[in-house]
Motif scaffolding. Structure first.
Motif, PDB file in Angstrom:
ATOM      1  N   CYS A  43      -3.403   4.553   6.015  1.00 48.88           N
ATOM      2  CA  CYS A  43      -3.769   4.771   4.291  1.00 48.88           C
ATOM      3  C   CYS A  43      -3.993   2.669   3.820  1.00 48.88           C
ATOM      4  N   HIS A  44      -4.618   2.431   2.910  1.00 48.22           N
ATOM      5  CA  HIS A  44      -4.690   0.965   2.713  1.00 48.22           C
ATOM      6  C   HIS A  44      -4.661   0.955   1.462  1.00 48.22           C
ATOM      7  N   ASN A  45      -4.065   1.954   0.585  1.00 47.70           N
ATOM      8  CA  ASN A  45      -3.313   2.232  -1.094  1.00 47.70           C
ATOM      9  C   ASN A  45      -2.238   2.860  -0.583  1.00 47.70           C
ATOM     10  N   PRO A  46      -0.892   2.430  -0.097  1.00 49.88           N
ATOM     11  CA  PRO A  46       0.305   3.496   0.136  1.00 49.88           C
ATOM     12  C   PRO A  46       1.600   3.302  -1.160  1.00 49.88           C
ATOM     13  N   ASP A  47       0.600   2.501  -2.326  1.00 53.21           N
ATOM     14  CA  ASP A  47       1.134   2.736  -3.222  1.00 53.21           C
ATOM     15  C   ASP A  47       0.104   3.621  -4.142  1.00 53.21           C
ATOM     16  N   THR A  48      -0.291   3.917  -4.087  1.00 52.83           N
ATOM     17  CA  THR A  48      -0.751   5.166  -4.617  1.00 52.83           C
ATOM     18  C   THR A  48      -0.716   5.985  -4.073  1.00 52.83           C
ATOM     19  N   ARG A  49       0.959   6.560  -2.785  1.00 46.71           N
ATOM     20  CA  ARG A  49       1.201   7.995  -2.606  1.00 46.71           C
ATOM     21  C   ARG A  49       2.512   8.237  -3.161  1.00 46.71           C
ATOM     22  N   SER A  50       3.006   7.805  -4.602  1.00 45.90           N
ATOM     23  CA  SER A  50       3.831   8.241  -5.176  1.00 45.90           C
ATOM     24  C   SER A  50       3.688   8.522  -6.259  1.00 45.90           C
ATOM     25  N   ALA A 213      -0.661  -5.713   3.455  1.00 47.83           N
ATOM     26  CA  ALA A 213       0.561  -6.704   3.035  1.00 47.83           C
ATOM     27  C   ALA A 213       1.149  -5.832   1.846  1.00 47.83           C
ATOM     28  N   LYS A 214       0.373  -4.401   1.108  1.00 47.54           N
ATOM     29  CA  LYS A 214       0.926  -2.856   0.609  1.00 47.54           C
ATOM     30  C   LYS A 214       2.064  -3.031   1.107  1.00 47.54           C
ATOM     31  N   TRP A 215       1.998  -2.153   2.486  1.00 46.38           N
ATOM     32  CA  TRP A 215       2.326  -1.894   3.362  1.00 46.38           C
ATOM     33  C   TRP A 215       4.528  -3.102   2.879  1.00 46.38           C
ATOM     34  N   GLY A 219       8.041  -2.063   1.384  1.00 46.00           N
ATOM     35  CA  GLY A 219       9.161  -2.103   2.280  1.00 46.00           C
ATOM     36  C   GLY A 219       9.202  -1.511   3.108  1.00 46.00           C
ATOM     37  N   LEU A 220       7.715  -1.003   4.422  1.00 45.28           N
ATOM     38  CA  LEU A 220       7.192  -0.131   4.969  1.00 45.28           C
ATOM     39  C   LEU A 220       6.755  -0.655   6.337  1.00 45.28           C
ATOM     40  N   ASP A 221       7.198  -0.459   7.397  1.00 46.08           N
ATOM     41  CA  ASP A 221       6.112  -0.906   8.176  1.00 46.08           C
ATOM     42  C   ASP A 221       4.728  -0.392   8.430  1.00 46.08           C
ATOM     43  N   PHE A 222       3.618  -1.529   8.843  1.00 43.35           N
ATOM     44  CA  PHE A 222       2.292  -0.704   8.614  1.00 43.35           C
ATOM     45  C   PHE A 222       2.417   0.363  10.368  1.00 43.35           C
ATOM     46  N   PRO A 223       1.573   1.600  10.160  1.00 42.38           N
ATOM     47  CA  PRO A 223       2.372   2.138  11.841  1.00 42.38           C
ATOM     48  C   PRO A 223       1.515   1.092  12.878  1.00 42.38           C
ATOM     49  N   LEU A 224       0.201   0.761  12.102  1.00 38.84           N
ATOM     50  CA  LEU A 224      -1.414   0.423  13.016  1.00 38.84           C
ATOM     51  C   LEU A 224      -1.198  -1.031  12.618  1.00 38.84           C
ATOM     52  N   ALA A 225      -0.131  -2.077  12.645  1.00 36.65           N
ATOM     53  CA  ALA A 225      -0.536  -2.826  12.983  1.00 36.65           C
ATOM     54  C   ALA A 225      -1.112  -4.406  14.230  1.00 36.65           C
ATOM     55  N   ASP A 226      -0.221  -2.656  14.895  1.00 35.55           N
ATOM     56  CA  ASP A 226      -0.952  -2.916  16.371  1.00 35.55           C
ATOM     57  C   ASP A 226      -2.947  -3.287  17.171  1.00 35.55           C
ATOM     58  N   THR A 227      -3.314  -1.933  16.195  1.00 38.10           N
ATOM     59  CA  THR A 227      -4.652  -1.407  16.542  1.00 38.10           C
ATOM     60  C   THR A 227      -5.592  -2.327  16.108  1.00 38.10           C
ATOM     61  N   PRO A 228      -6.648  -2.423  17.354  1.00 35.75           N
ATOM     62  CA  PRO A 228      -7.619  -3.925  16.579  1.00 35.75           C
ATOM     63  C   PRO A 228      -8.375  -2.736  15.510  1.00 35.75           C
ATOM     64  N   VAL A 229      -9.152  -3.247  14.892  1.00 36.49           N
ATOM     65  CA  VAL A 229     -10.282  -3.191  14.277  1.00 36.49           C
ATOM     66  C   VAL A 229     -11.348  -2.587  15.478  1.00 36.49           C
TER      67      VAL A 229
END
Length: 250
Positions: A43-50, A213-215, A219-229
């Motif tokens: 998700c690139h807009n986690p701030d829209t989830r709640s 950066a939104k994650w 205060g959340l860890d981005f789950p795919l931080a180590d996934t390549p594009v």
């Protein structure tokens, strides 16, 4: 006895924006509603989830804002898109917006949805929708559950319903290396899309990390931080799978 005035339709708004090219044809007035039942790993807009990250807002307020740009929007062949979050989490507000965008402002309308809550879209809402931007995130059901925390079948049911209604669909597929990129997974989505008969465009969207950066801000860890594009070759191969099914692919 006097008839009571209808109550204004309200809900939780995250934001609105003007965009070109990614939220439907032409320049669009895009309404982002707050709240989503999916928890997509990329998700690139986690701030829209709640819902709590939105603000109370009426349909009238949003339509009034959109009306400021209608001349510019029409000149570009654009329209208005209701997005999120997941707009069908707030079907009353979504339906009211689509109706008023279409009939009061005379704009082409689009609904941007995962389809998971497609059963909440009644016939009136869909009658006011010219285009559906539909995400099918995986064909593999176990992977879909891992990616989103939810089931795939409601999205497929909604897609078939849209096909039965003859509603135009642009399908979106996010290409994530080591997750959604297996050939069988892409081929499954492509064959299903081709079988519907109402998919006029497929957007293969490369996974990116622009929302990381939104994650962190939440205060959340981005789950795919180590996934390549994905590489250009990987993107081209995925698009070729959809094109091989006769689908217009970008």
């Amino acid at each position: 006895m006097a008839t009571a005035a209808p109550q204004p339709v309200t809900g939780m708004l995250h934001s609105w924006d003007l965009s070109t090219g990614v939220d439907g044809p032409g320049t669009r007035f895009v309404t982002f509603l707050a709240g989503c039942p999916l928890r997509c790993l990329y998700c690139h807009n986690p701030d829209t989830r709640s819902m709590r990250h939105g603000r109370p807002c009426s349909a009238q307020e949003i339509v009034r804002e959109a009306a400021k740009y209608t001349e510019f929007i029409r000149a570009s062949g654009g329209g208005a898109t209701v997005s999120g979050g997941e707009p069908l989490l707030q079907p009353a507000l979504t339906g009211e917006l689509l109706h008023r965008f279409k009939h009061e402002l005379g704009l082409h309308t689009a609904l941007d949805t995962s389809g998971f809550l497609g059963a909440r879209a009644d016939e009136a809402l869909l009658a006011d929708t010219d285009l559906v931007l539909l995400d099918i995130k995986s064909w593999d059901r176990a992977l879909y559950r891992r990616l989103t925390g939810q089931r795939l079948d409601p999205t497929l049911d909604f897609a078939r319903r849209l096909a039965d209604l003859g509603r135009e669909v642009w399908l979106r597929f996010v290409l994530v290396p080591h997750l959604t990129d297996p050939a069988a997974n892409i081929e499954g989505v492509a064959a299903f899309a081709a079988s519907l008969g109402n998919v006029t465009r497929v957007d293969v969207l490369p996974f990116h990390k622009l929302g990381a950066a939104k994650w962190r801000a939440l205060g959340l860890d981005f789950p795919l931080a180590d996934t390549p594009v994905p590489t250009p070759d990987q993107i081209a191969r995925a698009r070729a799978v959809f094109a091989a099914q006769g689908l217009h692919t970008v």
